[in-house]
Design an enzyme around this catalytic site. Structure first.
Site, mmCIF file in Angstrom:
data_model
loop_
_atom_site.group_PDB
_atom_site.id
_atom_site.type_symbol
_atom_site.label_atom_id
_atom_site.label_comp_id
_atom_site.label_asym_id
_atom_site.label_seq_id
_atom_site.Cartn_x
_atom_site.Cartn_y
_atom_site.Cartn_z
ATOM 1 N N HIS A 1 41.358 32.653 32.225
ATOM 2 C CA HIS A 1 40.588 32.042 33.314
ATOM 3 C C HIS A 1 39.846 30.878 32.660
ATOM 4 O O HIS A 1 38.765 31.069 32.087
ATOM 5 C CB HIS A 1 39.577 33.016 33.924
ATOM 6 C CG HIS A 1 40.161 34.332 34.358
ATOM 7 N ND1 HIS A 1 40.943 34.455 35.480
ATOM 8 C CD2 HIS A 1 40.075 35.565 33.829
ATOM 9 C CE1 HIS A 1 41.303 35.728 35.622
ATOM 10 N NE2 HIS A 1 40.799 36.414 34.626
ATOM 11 N N TYR B 1 42.060 31.734 40.376
ATOM 12 C CA TYR B 1 41.544 32.198 41.677
ATOM 13 C C TYR B 1 40.465 31.307 42.250
ATOM 14 O O TYR B 1 39.929 31.592 43.324
ATOM 15 C CB TYR B 1 41.038 33.638 41.577
ATOM 16 C CG TYR B 1 39.933 33.889 40.574
ATOM 17 C CD1 TYR B 1 38.605 33.674 40.896
ATOM 18 C CD2 TYR B 1 40.232 34.373 39.298
ATOM 19 C CE1 TYR B 1 37.589 33.920 39.983
ATOM 20 C CE2 TYR B 1 39.230 34.619 38.383
ATOM 21 C CZ TYR B 1 37.907 34.394 38.718
ATOM 22 O OH TYR B 1 36.921 34.629 37.813
ATOM 23 N N GLU C 1 40.888 48.400 34.939
ATOM 24 C CA GLU C 1 39.981 47.827 33.942
ATOM 25 C C GLU C 1 38.688 48.629 33.852
ATOM 26 O O GLU C 1 38.067 48.694 32.796
ATOM 27 C CB GLU C 1 39.669 46.367 34.310
ATOM 28 C CG GLU C 1 38.725 45.676 33.317
ATOM 29 C CD GLU C 1 38.478 44.214 33.655
ATOM 30 O OE1 GLU C 1 38.892 43.763 34.734
ATOM 31 O OE2 GLU C 1 37.869 43.521 32.815
ATOM 32 N N HIS D 1 44.880 44.388 31.526
ATOM 33 C CA HIS D 1 43.859 45.326 31.023
ATOM 34 C C HIS D 1 44.426 46.730 30.824
ATOM 35 O O HIS D 1 44.648 47.131 29.693
ATOM 36 C CB HIS D 1 42.596 45.366 31.888
ATOM 37 C CG HIS D 1 41.909 44.035 31.986
ATOM 38 N ND1 HIS D 1 41.522 43.342 30.864
ATOM 39 C CD2 HIS D 1 41.575 43.258 33.047
ATOM 40 C CE1 HIS D 1 40.964 42.206 31.240
ATOM 41 N NE2 HIS D 1 40.991 42.130 32.553
ATOM 42 N N ASP E 1 41.639 35.733 28.248
ATOM 43 C CA ASP E 1 40.911 36.115 29.459
ATOM 44 C C ASP E 1 39.660 35.256 29.672
ATOM 45 O O ASP E 1 39.763 34.115 30.101
ATOM 46 C CB ASP E 1 40.594 37.619 29.369
ATOM 47 C CG ASP E 1 40.144 38.210 30.697
ATOM 48 O OD1 ASP E 1 40.060 37.480 31.691
ATOM 49 O OD2 ASP E 1 39.881 39.424 30.752
HETATM 50 ZN ZN LIG Z 1 41.160 38.386 34.086
#
Ligand SMILES: [Zn+2]
Length: 467
Positions: A61, A126, A242, A276, A327
């Site tokens: 991300h 996202y 997760e 995850h 991540d």
């Molecule tokens: Zn993520």
């Protein structure tokens, strides 16, 4: 088409490390590999280096890079620091960024990745809408910006466009999620296809889809995403298992744990990557193995968030392919991500070389020893490429010319031999040894530095100073 032959002291192929070999590139592909022999005119001698495949970061991300240093304290108002309080801080940053800032941060993240030896990234994207929640004139504006950032740096990118709808089971999306959510799955999937069409035929760019998680979309979205992935051949990535709270909520809604839900809705298959998987219960690991799905471990982020331990020994024992991602980018260290997977097992079991039990005789080891690094190494590149639907991940004829040179005279690697190189890469190396990085045959990092480093860093610093 002209070809270039690169000579190196060591070349790492799936069969092992070879001394004094050469790798030939034509266009964006590797066209020959073998003993270097006598120098021929036009050879490029990369010197006292080891050539390895470019590493793959399968879960990023990029904008979260802006959170560095901003979440490492107990908030007086929220002394129960955990994943969920971290998420509130992440939302505050996500709500502020404009397209130029998103692009500047992505350039910095991708710069750091490529200077660490990464040649392909899976961006789990996202952040879709304007700060007030309305779509941009082009609803994929921010996805385009992130792709352009990867292009500017020279990194290969799979843009995993996220499907996001709600705050959780029986919870509509909160105001803080207004930049992420879409009202219906058909609109979301149409935007995935619009994004793919816009970049079709562009070298180094591909598009996948990513239902955010079992909590962020209802079952009918997961079913539609699974069907769409099968129909289009796109990879499907999803955050899964997760946090314990996520499992409890999933059971309340579906009466089963998340992997079983994905399986029953047709969203679990060989092109699915579960991100995850730190909390696998009720037969989840067996379901992942049976479906031949992949698991993406994000160890440096998972330890930062307090997520839990990846059950790597169990997953590898079942033949599950693992890959890795950085991540949140709290730290970008693909090498560290690998070794943590083994070290977490050692600390919990009070033993050493736990994962060596799964040594697949990589390199045809004839001595009977089982090598831990040989088990971990496919996580670095090969399985990441598979998770992103890309060719490559290993130095082989016909593979994309994505490779990295590591300086064998740099102190962290000094003394590495053909038979110790792999273990030194996995357990002792870091980005300090990276010299040249090639993506699709093009040299994008020279001597450990990207040519645009100063400008990219300066622009991102301005963004972060204003946050
Ligand atoms: Zn993520």
């Amino acid at each position: 088409m002209q070809s270039t032959r690169y000579r190196a002291a060591l070349v790492l192929t799936p069969a092992g490390a070879h001394r004094d070999w050469a790798l030939t590139v034509q266009g964006d592909r590797i066209t020959a590999l073998g003993p270097a022999g006598a120098a021929v005119p036009g050879d490029v001698d990369l010197g006292d280096v080891a050539l390895i495949p470019g590493l793959v970061d399968a879960h990023s991300h990029a904008f979260q890079r802006a959170l560095r240093g901003r979440t490492q304290h107990l908030d007086a108002a929220r002394p129960d620091a955990d994943f969920w309080t971290w998420r509130e801080a992440m939302y505050r940053v996500a709500l502020r960024l404009d397209p130029d800032e998103v692009e500047a941060l992505a350039r910095l993240t991708f710069l750091e990745l490529v200077e660490a030896g990464v040649t392909a990234v899976g961006e789990f994207h996202y952040l879709h809408h304007q700060p007030d929640g309305r779509p941009y004139a082009d609803p994929n504006e921010l996805a385009h910006r992130v792709i352009r950032a990867a292009q500017a740096v020279g990194l290969r990118i799979a843009l995993l466009r996220v499907l996001y709808h709600r705050g959780g089971y029986q919870r509509p999306a909160g105001d803080a999620q207004r930049r992420f959510v879409e009202s219906d799955v058909d609109t979301a999937l149409a935007r995935v296809e619009a994004l793919a069409a816009a970049w079709a035929g562009t070298r180094g760019v591909s598009v996948g889809l990513a239902p955010h998680s079992v909590r962020a979309v209802p079952g009918e979205w997961l079913a539609a995403a699974g069907a769409h992935a099968r129909a289009t051949g796109r990879v499907l990535h999803v955050h899964a298992c997760e946090q314990p709270a996520e499992l409890a909520e999933c059971r309340a809604e579906h009466g089963a744990e998340p992997v079983a839900v994905l399986e029953s809705l047709g969203a679990l298959g060989p092109r699915t990557t579960l991100v995850h998987a730190t909390w696998l219960e009720d037969g989840a690991a067996g379901r992942i193995a049976a479906a031949d799905a992949l698991v993406c471990a994000c160890a440096t982020t998972e330890r930062d968030l307090g997520d839990g331990f990846l059950p790597a020994d169990d997953l590898l024992g079942r033949g599950v392919r693992l890959c890795r991602g950085s991540d949140s980018h709290v730290r970008i260290d693909p090498w560290e991500d690998l070794r943590i997977i083994e070290y977490h097992e050692r600390l919990q079991r009070v033993r050493r070389n736990v994962l060596a039990a799964h040594h697949p005789r990589w390199g045809g080891a004839a001595d009977g020893d089982r090598h831990t690094a040989a088990v971990l190494w496919p996580i670095a590149a090969q399985h990441g490429a598979q998770a992103l639907g890309l060719a490559g991940g290993a130095l082989a004829v016909g593979a994309p010319a994505d490779f990295v040179s590591l300086d064998l005279s740099e102190p962290t690697l000094a003394g590495a031999q053909a038979d110790t190189l792999l273990a030194e890469l996995v357990f002792s190396a870091d980005a300090r040894a990276v010299r040249d990085v090639f993506v699709g045959g093009r040299r994008v990092v020279t001597g450990g530095r990207h040519p645009q480093r100063a400008a990219i860093v300066a622009a991102a610093r301005r963004v972060m100073a204003a946050l």
